[in-house]
Write an enzyme that holds these catalytic residues in place. Structure first.
Site, PDB file in Angstrom:
ATOM      1  N   ASP A 404       0.853  -1.180   0.000  1.00  0.00           N
ATOM      2  CA  ASP A 404       0.000   0.000   0.000  1.00  0.00           C
ATOM      3  C   ASP A 404       0.896   1.240   0.000  1.00  0.00           C
ATOM      4  O   ASP A 404       2.101   1.151   0.245  1.00  0.00           O
ATOM      5  CB  ASP A 404      -0.902  -0.040   1.237  1.00  0.00           C
ATOM      6  CG  ASP A 404      -1.833   1.154   1.318  1.00  0.00           C
ATOM      7  OD1 ASP A 404      -2.325   1.590   0.262  1.00  0.00           O
ATOM      8  OD2 ASP A 404      -2.055   1.653   2.429  1.00  0.00           O
ATOM      9  N   LYS A 405       0.316   2.400  -0.248  1.00  0.00           N
ATOM     10  CA  LYS A 405       1.095   3.644  -0.258  1.00  0.00           C
ATOM     11  C   LYS A 405       0.903   4.439   1.026  1.00  0.00           C
ATOM     12  O   LYS A 405       1.827   4.599   1.814  1.00  0.00           O
ATOM     13  CB  LYS A 405       0.725   4.502  -1.479  1.00  0.00           C
ATOM     14  CG  LYS A 405       1.554   5.785  -1.576  1.00  0.00           C
ATOM     15  CD  LYS A 405       1.100   6.638  -2.731  1.00  0.00           C
ATOM     16  CE  LYS A 405      -0.222   7.322  -2.442  1.00  0.00           C
ATOM     17  NZ  LYS A 405      -0.129   8.315  -1.359  1.00  0.00           N
ATOM     18  N   THR A 406      -0.325   4.904   1.260  1.00  0.00           N
ATOM     19  CA  THR A 406      -0.578   5.791   2.388  1.00  0.00           C
ATOM     20  C   THR A 406      -0.446   5.037   3.700  1.00  0.00           C
ATOM     21  O   THR A 406      -1.122   4.038   3.924  1.00  0.00           O
ATOM     22  CB  THR A 406      -1.979   6.408   2.286  1.00  0.00           C
ATOM     23  OG1 THR A 406      -2.098   7.080   1.032  1.00  0.00           O
ATOM     24  CG2 THR A 406      -2.228   7.385   3.414  1.00  0.00           C
ATOM     25  N   ARG A 578      -2.510  15.651  -1.251  1.00  0.00           N
ATOM     26  CA  ARG A 578      -3.852  15.086  -1.096  1.00  0.00           C
ATOM     27  C   ARG A 578      -4.841  16.249  -1.093  1.00  0.00           C
ATOM     28  O   ARG A 578      -4.734  17.165  -0.276  1.00  0.00           O
ATOM     29  CB  ARG A 578      -3.936  14.292   0.211  1.00  0.00           C
ATOM     30  CG  ARG A 578      -3.029  13.084   0.248  1.00  0.00           C
ATOM     31  CD  ARG A 578      -2.812  12.603   1.660  1.00  0.00           C
ATOM     32  NE  ARG A 578      -4.036  12.137   2.292  1.00  0.00           N
ATOM     33  CZ  ARG A 578      -4.444  10.865   2.300  1.00  0.00           C
ATOM     34  NH1 ARG A 578      -3.720   9.956   1.692  1.00  0.00           N
ATOM     35  NH2 ARG A 578      -5.547  10.512   2.908  1.00  0.00           N
ATOM     36  N   ASN A 776      -8.442  -1.461   4.584  1.00  0.00           N
ATOM     37  CA  ASN A 776      -8.618  -1.736   3.161  1.00  0.00           C
ATOM     38  C   ASN A 776      -7.513  -2.620   2.598  1.00  0.00           C
ATOM     39  O   ASN A 776      -7.581  -3.039   1.443  1.00  0.00           O
ATOM     40  CB  ASN A 776      -8.682  -0.421   2.370  1.00  0.00           C
ATOM     41  CG  ASN A 776      -7.418   0.397   2.518  1.00  0.00           C
ATOM     42  OD1 ASN A 776      -6.726   0.308   3.534  1.00  0.00           O
ATOM     43  ND2 ASN A 776      -7.102   1.183   1.528  1.00  0.00           N
TER      44      ASN A 776
END
EC number: 7.6.2.1
Length: 1128
Positions: A404-406, A578, A776
């Site tokens: 994942d990134k965030t 963002r 997620n």
């Protein structure tokens, strides 16, 4: 009921349940109360009554255990050459050890359950507040919870000590979020703050049946007042989840709606699918091969026995006359009986203790990850944790990393950077907004807001004539769910004026808490600029606008989903920020009444509530006035670029799967080194049809073939990925595999799992690893072969559902390159060695049958058969599998390419397996025939002329075997500790001491005394000692010669690094320049090699001091001594 006890959803008669508050049921004879679960939490697996049968059933499902059980039963039923104890005792040992381990773990679960179920709680019953135990709470009971207590069941909030009926909670134990969350009671019950009022309350709650989603709750409450029924909607903001904790509120009252194993917390006790490592699969394959070898030896021996007995003189010799029953027995039954007897005789070729040793190695070895100080994060006081030890070796086989990134590559710490208001871009400088020029207002649908809260506000000091900038700042400071904590007295004190602090109020005394880091960053930014959110009291909010206090009333609030129409309103912002769009709409009183009716109707619906709410939201979202957009920055975590580069050098491909927009994701990939600046970036974006997607994939494939010299990166969005996976999986995989890095943006959680599954099931069957920090990411973490959870700021769901958890992404490098490397070589050698030593053990037994007319006479004493795997050869391999290090940890981190040497399960390849098997047979032949040559012609080896018998011959073979297999493991050991020395030489010494003790006493409980004084006589023979030495040297000398030749003629990368690590560990361990200076001349004289190492030492020290090398400070618990010379 059985499924329900294990945490599965219980069967329900309808989709909804009706809960009568205080269990005040209808007073008519036709009502039949629904049956609900009690409030007991059951996480244990066994009970006192079912432990033995259930545990035995589970253990005998394992093929090896079931096989030895059959062998044991055969020994009991027919006349076999060995005692049933030889199979029964090892089986009993393995079963007992495993049962004790599992029983202890389940006892801990029982203990934890009893603490939870026996906790004291207060319940309103019969007009009074009574104390009871948590397990006695029933659905419908009114429960009182005090400050800092956890909720014992899922409760619908009825009232609190606050006038507005709200309370603050923290759900850290559920999702890891430590921020305060506000929950609400309905207006009709919020006034019931005493036991008498609650006892008189007539209310019914209708809600959905239990489901595991923590953030979803659909229900309604019907309150009867003065004969009139009032219906109020219930949502997640009204539900207090079991396990959450009450904060900043003296006490609350709530009605239990979900209890025990039906609570949302219990339903999230997900039984993860069992993951099996590549080593375990190889082990099962080897087991089948050895079963075939066993059956072949048994069949061959049976056939040869009958071929030999075809001659009458051997069928019934004078010294072994048959009985009448034996002469008349069925030939088929006799053949089967002989086959089973040979099967029992050779059955030890299958190592029963292999499984228990592997389990012990995995369990004990997993502690090294938690003990490794290099994986400890001091700032958050978090160490690495192991949720399952079954996959330790899989860390050394990873080929693809999906991240994942965030929050995984980035810190998830948002900082306000800039904003756009009415087309003008502003930057914050020293608490002031400074314009940077005009920007285009062209919308860009690829940059959606993350979360948008829309409040409809009734302003006491609100005017649309105010400037656009001020209106923008007010909207940002009001549209959020941020909570405030004060150092001074709480502005919400009971009986006080919530705005009493207006005069003389210091905004520095408060601290913001928010579930979203974006919201907190924005509210803090507006406070610095001059528009401060100061207080929230129920529906009333207060802000301080450049020294002037203003109050607003919140009429309702809702969250807009990512698929809303607002996705297309966007202000272009650079710098990979963002973005959050801010917009407003003015409602007339008539319009507001209409909106209120639509929302209230949708929110009270039990069926299709989300769809009806979405319709109401779509109506509200029309004709919005765009005010501007904000940009916050999520900075990269420390040393992410170095970690990704190390993984790439190790031959691991890194894929980034994120829900962020295309521009942001690409920018972060470039900044973290996932994409190189010189890399050719290919795109599969905004594909609208299968044909269009297929054509683009074909173009990309041609380009990859034409530009095969250049490194390529691929960017895919979620919509295009769905089309690619629908009918073009093979073409899509071909493109991806030819790319050095892949970035998938705009990904839904299930799409992440689909991508992982796509790689897992590809023809190459690569080992995959998924790493993420949020809820997620759970689906892809569970889908991958190995799941890594990051202990970040998006909750603990990823950590709870992962196999391993680390505090930062940078720790992934050492977890794979060092721990993964060590775990794999240790367990790979353990598995091969177990099969090797059992081939050495049983093959002489097979050869012996050729010299005893296949009479099924055993070569070894039954005690030796029993203790060979349990005592004589068990500890050296266990200690080896815990501490072995082929290469120093520093070298493994500084040379990631060494990870390639163990990839593709290379140490458990068929070639390696064949080498160990053939080596076992060769050594067994040397054991047997070396002893036979010594004793075959002349057995009078004693000084007094006494002869050696068959038990002496078998003991000689057994002695040579124990020494050889132990020394063979010593030759394979590269990292010697005091424990290795103790168990290696101690095992050999224990065998001699035990044999002297066992053969030196007449044991009254033994049927025969075959071994009495045998071992003493054997050791008293000089020829026997000479034979032992010669045979051991004959077995091991070719191994030593092979190792020397291969190391000098065809050294592997690992062997070259072993030489390098030897010199460097002596010369410059932990920046030891002083040690390097002292040893440089001596080592140069001895080897002529240390001068360069000395220079490297100084160079390394300078580099470390200048650039803070990623691997400069190894504090691993695996390094047992400052300078371990014997590592060489």
């Amino acid at each position: 009921m059985f499924r329900w006890k294990l945490g599965f959803d219980p069967p329900h008669q309808s989709d909804t349940r009706t809960v009568y508050v205080a269990n005040r049921f209808p007073q008519n004879g036709h009502y039949i109360p629904q049956r609900f679960a009690d409030n007991r939490i059951i996480s244990s697996k066994y009970t006192v009554w079912n432990f033995v049968p259930k545990n035995l059933f589970e253990q005998f499902r394992r093929i090896a255990n079931f096989y030895f059980l059959i062998i044991f039963l055969v020994q009991l039923m027919i006349d076999t050459p060995t005692s049933p104890v030889t199979s029964g005792l090892p089986l009993f040992f393995v079963i007992t050890v495993t049962a004790i381990k599992q029983g202890y773990e389940d006892w801990l679960r029982h203990k934890a359950d009893n603490e939870v179920n026996g906790a004291p709680v207060f319940v309103v019953r019969s007009g009074s507040l009574v104390q009871t135990r948590s397990k006695n709470i029933r659905v419908g009971d009114i429960v009182r919870v005090a400050k800092d207590e956890t909720f014992p069941a899922d409760l619908v909030l009825l009232s609190s000590d606050r006038p507005d009926g709200t309370c603050h909670i923290t759900t850290a134990s559920l999702d890891g979020e430590t921020n305060l969350k506000t929950h609400y009671s309905v207006a009709e019950t919020s006034v019931c703050q005493s036991v008498s009022q609650l006892e008189a309350l007539q209310a019914v709650v209708e809600c959905q049946q239990p489901e595991p989603d923590l953030y979803r709750f659909v229900g309604r409450m019907t309150v009867t007042q003065h004969g009139e029924e009032i219906v109020r909607p219930l949502g997640p903001e009204n539900l207090l989840l079991r396990g959450a904790r009450l904060k900043n509120t003296k006490e609350i009252f709530g009605v239990a709606v979900y209890t025990g194993m039906e609570s949302k917390m219990a339903l999230n006790y997900k039984c993860k699918s069992q993951k099996r490592s590549a080593v375990e699969k190889s082990m099962n394959t080897f087991l089948i091969i050895y079963l075939i070898i066993l059956l072949s030896e048994a069949i061959l021996s049976t056939i040869l026995k009958y071929a030999w007995q075809a001659e009458i003189k051997w069928d019934e010799p004078f010294y072994n006359q048959k009985t009448e029953a034996e002469r008349n027995s069925s030939p088929i039954l006799k053949f089967i009986s002989d086959f089973l007897a040979f099967l029992v005789l050779y059955n030890f070729i299958i190592p029963i203790s292999l499984y228990v040793t592997v389990e012990m190695q995995k369990f004990l070895g997993s502690f090294f990850i938690g003990w490794d100080l290099d994986l400890y994060h001091e700032e958050s006081d978090q160490k690495a944790q192991v949720n399952t030890s079954d996959l330790n070796e899989e860390l050394g086989q990873v080929e693809y990393v999906f991240t994942d990134k965030t929050g995984t590559l980035t810190e998830n710490e948002m900082q306000f950077r800039e904003c756009s208001i009415n087309g003008t871009k502003y930057r914050e400088v020293n608490g002031k907004l400074l314009p940077e020029g005009m920007t285009d207002d062209s919308p860009d649908g690829s940059m959606p807001p993350l979360v948008l809260h829309i409040y409809i506000l009734q302003a006491w000091f609100f005017s649309f004539s105010m400037g656009d900038e001020l209106l923008f700042l007010k909207a940002v400071s009001l549209c959020h769910t941020v909570q405030i904590s004060y150092d001074q007295s709480d502005c919400l004190a009971v009986g006080g004026d919530p705005f009493s602090h207006a005069n003389g109020f210091s905004s520095n005394s408060m601290e913001y808490y928010a579930s979203s880091p974006d919201e907190k960053a924005l509210v803090e930014a507006t406070k610095r600029i001059g528009v401060a959110f100061t207080c929230s009291n129920g529906d009333t909010m207060e802000i301080k606008t450049f020294g002037k206090f203003e109050k607003y009333v919140t009429l309702f609030i809702f969250k807009i989903a990512n698929n809303s129409g607002l996705l297309f309103f966007l202000i272009s912002l650079r710098r990979c920020l963002r973005t959050l769009v801010v917009a407003c709409r003015h409602f007339s009183p008539e319009e507001y009444i209409d909106v209120d009716k639509k929302l209230n109707s949708a929110r009270t619906a039990l069926q299709q509530r989300e769809e009806r709410l979405q319709e109401a939201f779509s109506y509200i979202e029309k004709d919005l006035q765009l005010l501007g957009a904000t940009g916050v920055e999520d900075k990269l975590q420390d040393k992410v670029q170095e970690t990704i580069e190390a993984l790439r050098l190790a031959g691991i491909k890194v894929w980034v799967l994120t829900g962020d927009k295309h521009e942001t994701a690409v920018s972060v990939s470039l900044s973290c080194g996932h994409f190189h600046r010189t890399m050719n970036i290919l795109e599969l974006l905004q594909q609208h049809s299968d044909n269009e997607c297929a054509e683009q994939l074909r173009r990309l494939s041609r380009r990859l073939r034409e530009d095969h010299v250049i490194q390529h990166g691929l960017v895919v969005d979620g919509a295009s990925l769905s089309l690619a996976l629908r009918e073009h999986e093979k073409l899509f995989m071909e493109v991806c595999k030819n790319c050095s890095a892949v970035l998938c943006c705009r990904m839904a959680p299930l799409q992440k799992a689909k991508v992982v599954r796509l790689l897992k099931t590809s023809p190459e069957k690569p080992i995959t690893l998924a790493v993420g920090d949020g809820a997620n990411d759970v689906s892809m973490i569970q889908e991958a072969h190995v799941g890594i959870g990051i202990m970040g700021k998006e909750g603990r769901q990823a950590v709870r559902n992962s196999d391993y958890a680390i505090a930062r992404f940078k720790f992934l490098a050492k977890l794979l390159l060092v721990h993964g490397h060590f775990y794999y070589i240790r367990i790979a050698t353990l598995v091969q060695y177990f099969f090797y030593k059992n081939v050495c053990f049983i093959t002489p037994q097979f050869l012996y049958q050729f010299f005893c007319l296949f009479s099924q006479q055993t070569l070894y004493d039954s005690v030796y058969l029993t203790l060979y795997n349990i005592c004589f050869t068990s500890l050296p391999i266990l200690v080896y599998s815990l501490f072995e290090q082929l290469v120093h940890p520093h070298v493994l981190q500084n040379k990631p390419g060494l990870y390639r040497d163990i990839s593709k399960n290379s140490l458990l390849s068929f070639r390696t397996f064949l080498y160990w098997t053939v080596l076992g047979f060769c050594h067994a032949f040397v054991f047997f025939f070396g002893s036979y040559i010594l004793m075959g012609e002349d057995t009078t080896l004693m000084g007094n002329g006494q002869m050696f018998g068959n038990w002496t011959f078998g003991t000689l073979v057994f002695t040579v075997m124990v020494i050889t297999v132990t020394l063979k493991l010593a030759l394979e050991t590269h990292f010697w500790t005091w424990m290795n020395h103790f168990v290696t030489w101690g095992s050999i010494a224990f065998y001699f001491i035990f044999s002297l003790f066992y053969g030196g006493i007449i044991w009254p409980f033994l049927h025969t005394q075959d071994m009495y004084f045998v071992f003493v006589q054997l050791l008293s023979s000089g020829s026997a000692w000479f034979a032992i030495i010669i045979i051991v040297i004959t077995c091991l000398f070719p191994d030593v010669l092979k190792k020397v030749l291969y190391r000098h003629l065809q050294p592997t990368s690992t062997q070259k690094s072993q030489n390098l690590s030897c010199m460097e560990s002596l010369c410059c361990y932990q920046q030891g320049q002083s040690g390097c200076t002292r040893l440089a001349r001596l080592l140069e004289q001895m080897t002529g090699r240390c001068k360069a190492s000395a220079n490297n030492c100084h160079t390394s020290s300078r580099n470390n001091s200048d650039t803070e090398n990623m691997y400069s400070n190894d504090r691993s618990i695996l390094t047992l001594s400052p300078i371990e010379a014997t590592h060489c």
